[in-house]
Design a protein around this motif. Structure first.
Motif, PDB file in Angstrom:
ATOM      1  N   MET A  24       0.821  -1.210   0.000  1.00 27.62           N
ATOM      2  CA  MET A  24       0.000   0.000   0.000  1.00 27.62           C
ATOM      3  C   MET A  24       0.858   1.264   0.000  1.00 27.62           C
ATOM      4  O   MET A  24       0.493   2.275  -0.616  1.00 27.62           O
ATOM      5  CB  MET A  24      -0.933   0.004   1.210  1.00 27.62           C
ATOM      6  N   PHE A  25       1.995   1.234   0.670  1.00 29.62           N
ATOM      7  CA  PHE A  25       2.873   2.407   0.704  1.00 29.62           C
ATOM      8  C   PHE A  25       3.434   2.727  -0.682  1.00 29.62           C
ATOM      9  O   PHE A  25       3.747   3.876  -0.981  1.00 29.62           O
ATOM     10  CB  PHE A  25       4.017   2.188   1.692  1.00 29.62           C
ATOM     11  N   ARG A  26       3.588   1.708  -1.532  1.00 28.20           N
ATOM     12  CA  ARG A  26       4.058   1.954  -2.899  1.00 28.20           C
ATOM     13  C   ARG A  26       2.967   2.556  -3.781  1.00 28.20           C
ATOM     14  O   ARG A  26       3.252   3.228  -4.774  1.00 28.20           O
ATOM     15  CB  ARG A  26       4.550   0.644  -3.515  1.00 28.20           C
ATOM     16  N   ILE A  27       1.717   2.295  -3.410  1.00 27.25           N
ATOM     17  CA  ILE A  27       0.605   2.779  -4.241  1.00 27.25           C
ATOM     18  C   ILE A  27       0.199   4.197  -3.864  1.00 27.25           C
ATOM     19  O   ILE A  27       0.040   5.063  -4.737  1.00 27.25           O
ATOM     20  CB  ILE A  27      -0.598   1.818  -4.103  1.00 27.25           C
ATOM     21  N   ILE A  28       0.051   4.456  -2.562  1.00 25.41           N
ATOM     22  CA  ILE A  28      -0.454   5.758  -2.124  1.00 25.41           C
ATOM     23  C   ILE A  28       0.691   6.746  -1.946  1.00 25.41           C
ATOM     24  O   ILE A  28       1.860   6.361  -1.830  1.00 25.41           O
ATOM     25  CB  ILE A  28      -1.242   5.616  -0.802  1.00 25.41           C
ATOM     26  N   ASP A  29       0.341   8.045  -1.961  1.00 27.27           N
ATOM     27  CA  ASP A  29       1.345   9.071  -1.701  1.00 27.27           C
ATOM     28  C   ASP A  29       1.412   9.352  -0.203  1.00 27.27           C
ATOM     29  O   ASP A  29       0.581   8.893   0.574  1.00 27.27           O
ATOM     30  CB  ASP A  29       1.008  10.357  -2.463  1.00 27.27           C
ATOM     31  N   ALA A  30       2.434  10.102   0.176  1.00 31.76           N
ATOM     32  CA  ALA A  30       2.696  10.336   1.597  1.00 31.76           C
ATOM     33  C   ALA A  30       2.158  11.664   2.090  1.00 31.76           C
ATOM     34  O   ALA A  30       2.542  12.128   3.159  1.00 31.76           O
ATOM     35  CB  ALA A  30       4.197  10.267   1.863  1.00 31.76           C
ATOM     36  N   SER A  31       1.262  12.277   1.354  1.00 34.68           N
ATOM     37  CA  SER A  31       0.743  13.568   1.772  1.00 34.68           C
ATOM     38  C   SER A  31      -0.224  13.403   2.933  1.00 34.68           C
ATOM     39  O   SER A  31      -1.197  12.630   2.832  1.00 34.68           O
ATOM     40  CB  SER A  31       0.031  14.255   0.592  1.00 34.68           C
ATOM     41  N   PRO A  32       0.000  14.085   4.052  1.00 32.65           N
ATOM     42  CA  PRO A  32      -0.929  13.954   5.181  1.00 32.65           C
ATOM     43  C   PRO A  32      -2.245  14.680   4.946  1.00 32.65           C
ATOM     44  O   PRO A  32      -3.230  14.406   5.621  1.00 32.65           O
ATOM     45  CB  PRO A  32      -0.156  14.572   6.344  1.00 32.65           C
ATOM     46  N   LYS A  33      -2.277  15.630   3.998  1.00 33.41           N
ATOM     47  CA  LYS A  33      -3.494  16.368   3.708  1.00 33.41           C
ATOM     48  C   LYS A  33      -4.283  15.626   2.635  1.00 33.41           C
ATOM     49  O   LYS A  33      -3.804  15.450   1.511  1.00 33.41           O
ATOM     50  CB  LYS A  33      -3.163  17.789   3.221  1.00 33.41           C
ATOM     51  N   VAL A  34      -5.457  15.182   2.970  1.00 34.62           N
ATOM     52  CA  VAL A  34      -6.289  14.407   2.064  1.00 34.62           C
ATOM     53  C   VAL A  34      -7.379  15.312   1.510  1.00 34.62           C
ATOM     54  O   VAL A  34      -8.113  15.952   2.262  1.00 34.62           O
ATOM     55  CB  VAL A  34      -6.920  13.200   2.790  1.00 34.62           C
ATOM     56  N   LYS A  35      -7.477  15.365   0.181  1.00 34.99           N
ATOM     57  CA  LYS A  35      -8.485  16.184  -0.471  1.00 34.99           C
ATOM     58  C   LYS A  35      -9.584  15.279  -1.010  1.00 34.99           C
ATOM     59  O   LYS A  35      -9.325  14.226  -1.597  1.00 34.99           O
ATOM     60  CB  LYS A  35      -7.869  16.975  -1.616  1.00 34.99           C
ATOM     61  N   GLY A  36     -10.824  15.732  -0.847  1.00 36.07           N
ATOM     62  CA  GLY A  36     -11.951  14.958  -1.344  1.00 36.07           C
ATOM     63  C   GLY A  36     -12.327  13.821  -0.420  1.00 36.07           C
ATOM     64  O   GLY A  36     -11.859  13.709   0.711  1.00 36.07           O
ATOM     65  N   ASP A  44      -5.482   6.880   7.168  1.00 38.79           N
ATOM     66  CA  ASP A  44      -4.545   6.425   8.190  1.00 38.79           C
ATOM     67  C   ASP A  44      -3.241   5.929   7.576  1.00 38.79           C
ATOM     68  O   ASP A  44      -2.144   6.177   8.112  1.00 38.79           O
ATOM     69  CB  ASP A  44      -5.180   5.315   9.035  1.00 38.79           C
ATOM     70  N   LEU A  45      -3.342   5.234   6.446  1.00 40.98           N
ATOM     71  CA  LEU A  45      -2.135   4.742   5.785  1.00 40.98           C
ATOM     72  C   LEU A  45      -1.285   5.892   5.254  1.00 40.98           C
ATOM     73  O   LEU A  45      -0.050   5.848   5.311  1.00 40.98           O
ATOM     74  CB  LEU A  45      -2.507   3.789   4.644  1.00 40.98           C
ATOM     75  N   LYS A  46      -1.939   6.931   4.742  1.00 44.78           N
ATOM     76  CA  LYS A  46      -1.188   8.100   4.261  1.00 44.78           C
ATOM     77  C   LYS A  46      -0.421   8.770   5.403  1.00 44.78           C
ATOM     78  O   LYS A  46       0.759   9.128   5.270  1.00 44.78           O
ATOM     79  CB  LYS A  46      -2.148   9.102   3.608  1.00 44.78           C
ATOM     80  N   LYS A  47      -1.114   8.939   6.530  1.00 47.98           N
ATOM     81  CA  LYS A  47      -0.451   9.550   7.690  1.00 47.98           C
ATOM     82  C   LYS A  47       0.696   8.667   8.194  1.00 47.98           C
ATOM     83  O   LYS A  47       1.762   9.170   8.565  1.00 47.98           O
ATOM     84  CB  LYS A  47      -1.473   9.784   8.795  1.00 47.98           C
ATOM     85  N   GLU A  48       0.465   7.370   8.189  1.00 50.65           N
ATOM     86  CA  GLU A  48       1.503   6.453   8.670  1.00 50.65           C
ATOM     87  C   GLU A  48       2.720   6.459   7.748  1.00 50.65           C
ATOM     88  O   GLU A  48       3.863   6.428   8.206  1.00 50.65           O
ATOM     89  CB  GLU A  48       0.923   5.041   8.774  1.00 50.65           C
ATOM     90  N   LYS A  49       2.470   6.496   6.435  1.00 46.35           N
ATOM     91  CA  LYS A  49       3.592   6.564   5.485  1.00 46.35           C
ATOM     92  C   LYS A  49       4.357   7.871   5.638  1.00 46.35           C
ATOM     93  O   LYS A  49       5.593   7.894   5.591  1.00 46.35           O
ATOM     94  CB  LYS A  49       3.070   6.423   4.058  1.00 46.35           C
ATOM     95  N   HIS A  50       3.632   8.953   5.831  1.00 45.75           N
ATOM     96  CA  HIS A  50       4.282  10.254   6.038  1.00 45.75           C
ATOM     97  C   HIS A  50       5.154  10.230   7.290  1.00 45.75           C
ATOM     98  O   HIS A  50       6.300  10.719   7.292  1.00 45.75           O
ATOM     99  CB  HIS A  50       3.209  11.335   6.153  1.00 45.75           C
TER     100      HIS A  50
END
Length: 443
Positions: A24-36, A44-50
């Motif tokens: 999942m970390f390879r697919i999603i970006d690491a931006s903590p700000k989620v739009k839409g 949660d995965l985005k925040k964790e990757k960040h």
């Protein structure tokens, strides 16, 4: 403590541990700000990757600019011969003792270097990054003379041992090193840190893990380490046997009781399965089952046969465990694997017995109504679902252990056939230049 030392003690997650998170970390970006609109677990995965990425950057920055080993110097190894006290006055001796006590007090106040702290608190990522930047950091020892491998074995940090085995230079530098009590790396396998006493493991599993670790450390140790005696005049094997003798007694008692109780359950299941084979649902017509043509009858027959066979096999294995002498070499060879295989067979037997019960209920009560059949399916197979749900964690552990057991067996079989294939018969002819001496002659 410096920031890097503090970071080494809190065990930050610099890289994801599970395979799912890595994908999942390879697919999603690491931006903590989620739009839409986004799913909650994706957020949660985005925040964790960040957090993981910035923790790794922070660790790399602190490691590159770290000078904590200059402020907290490694304790030098003070083993060896000491100056004889003969001829010294009493006042001189007291003065030297005061200096030694002051030095020891100062040493106790010093924190360990970041490499040693990361080893104690199980941070393999920080250990790896430090050794990449400063390979000479493997020379660091604590006040007891323990280097990084001593601490990794003492605290059972297997991931850090993996890191050290993949690095040739640090491993070669640490092979054969002794601490202040002359303990080798193999001696540390027989010892155990205090923070491991709270871990809940069955005694047989704990003893098996220690034996595997002893074999693993023996491969990276020198030949002299096998015979080296520590300050208590004990070899590594003597320390290991003395420390684990209590675990062996506990494992013997635990495995015997479990084998006896499980064998009783297996016999009961085998009795029910054997009886069901002669009292099939629907009855017989001139020796032929009445419901033979229905699919559920085939499911019943297969489930009952598998349950009966698995139960009998598990009983045989459990009886073999009960009659075992429970020596150290028995635990090392196959005793734990036998119990694991017997438990797997017993679980399969219970599950198949539930399936046979469900198939029997559907065969005897079912009618042509769809809702009736659906209700029967749900009610009949409900115990199977409950059984799987309750034991899903046990299943996962057993499958992992069973898979590792199969891999070890595969390696042993390959080595055995390799030795047989490469076997060369020794020549029966005398070697050229060999001198035949008369009987009774002494060379």
């Amino acid at each position: 403590m410096t920031p890097l030392q503090l970071l080494s003690t809190i065990k930050p997650e610099l890289r994801p541990k599970s395979v799912f998170k890595r994908i999942m970390f390879r697919i999603i970006d690491a931006s903590p700000k989620v739009k839409g609109r986004t799913l909650e677990f994706i957020k949660d995965l985005k925040k964790e990757k960040h957090a993981c990425e910035w923790a790794l950057k922070l660790a790399q920055l602190l490691i590159t600019n770290d000078n904590s080993w200059q402020k907290t110097e490694s304790w030098t190894d003070k083993r060896g011969s000491k100056v004889h006290e003969y001829g010294k006055t009493t006042s001189a001796l007291k003065h030297e003792q005061k200096i030694a006590i002051a030095q020891e007090a100062n040493i106790d106040q010093k924190p360990d270097t970041p490499l040693l702290l990361a080893t104690k608190h199980n941070c393999p990522e920080i250990v790896e990054e430090i050794l990449k930047v400063y390979p000479q950091a493997v020379e660091h020892v604590d006040k007891e003379g323990h280097n990084i491998l001593h601490l990794a074995i003492l605290h059972r940090r297997l991931a850090i041992i993996d890191v050290m085995e993949n690095m040739e230079y640090p491993l070669q530098r640490l092979r054969g090193r002794l601490d202040k009590k002359y303990n080798t790396l193999l001696h540390m396998v027989g010892l155990k840190a205090n923070d491991l006493e709270d871990e809940v493991k069955d005694p047989a599993k704990q003893l098996k893990d220690d034996q595997r670790l002893y074999k693993r450390v023996a491969k990276i140790s020198t030949t002299v380490d096998l015979m080296t005696r520590n300050s208590d005049m004990k070899t590594p094997q003597e320390v290991f046997f003395e420390t684990n003798d209590k675990h062996r007694e506990e494992a013997k008692r635990w495995m015997s009781e479990n084998a006896k109780n499980c064998s009783i359950v297996a016999v009961l299941i085998a009795t029910v399965a054997f009886t069901s084979a002669y009292q099939i649902p629907g009855g017989n017509n001139n020796g032929h089952p009445v419901l033979k043509g229905k699919p559920m009858f085939l499911l019943f027959a297969l489930a009952d046969a598998v349950s009966l066979s698995s139960a009998f096999t598990s009983v045989i294995i459990f009886l073999n465990i009960v009659t075992s002498p429970f020596r150290f070499k028995d635990f090392e060879s196959s005793l734990y694997e036998k119990q694991l295989a017997a438990l797997i067979l017993l679980i399969i037997s219970v599950a198949m017995m539930m399936v046979a019960f469900a198939a029997t209920l559907v065969l005897t009560v079912s009618n042509n109504a769809t809702w009736t059949n659906l209700t029967l399916y749900v009610v009949s197979f409900f115990p199977v679902f409950v059984f799987v749900y309750e034991y899903i964690q046990v299943y996962s552990k057993i499958i992992v252990d069973f898979w590792s057991m199969l891999k070890n067996m595969k390696v042993k079989v390959v080595l055995m056939f390799h030795d047989i294939w490469d076997y060369k018969r020794q020549s029966l002819h005398s070697v050229s230049g060999f001198v035949h001496l008369p009987t009774g002659s002494l060379v």
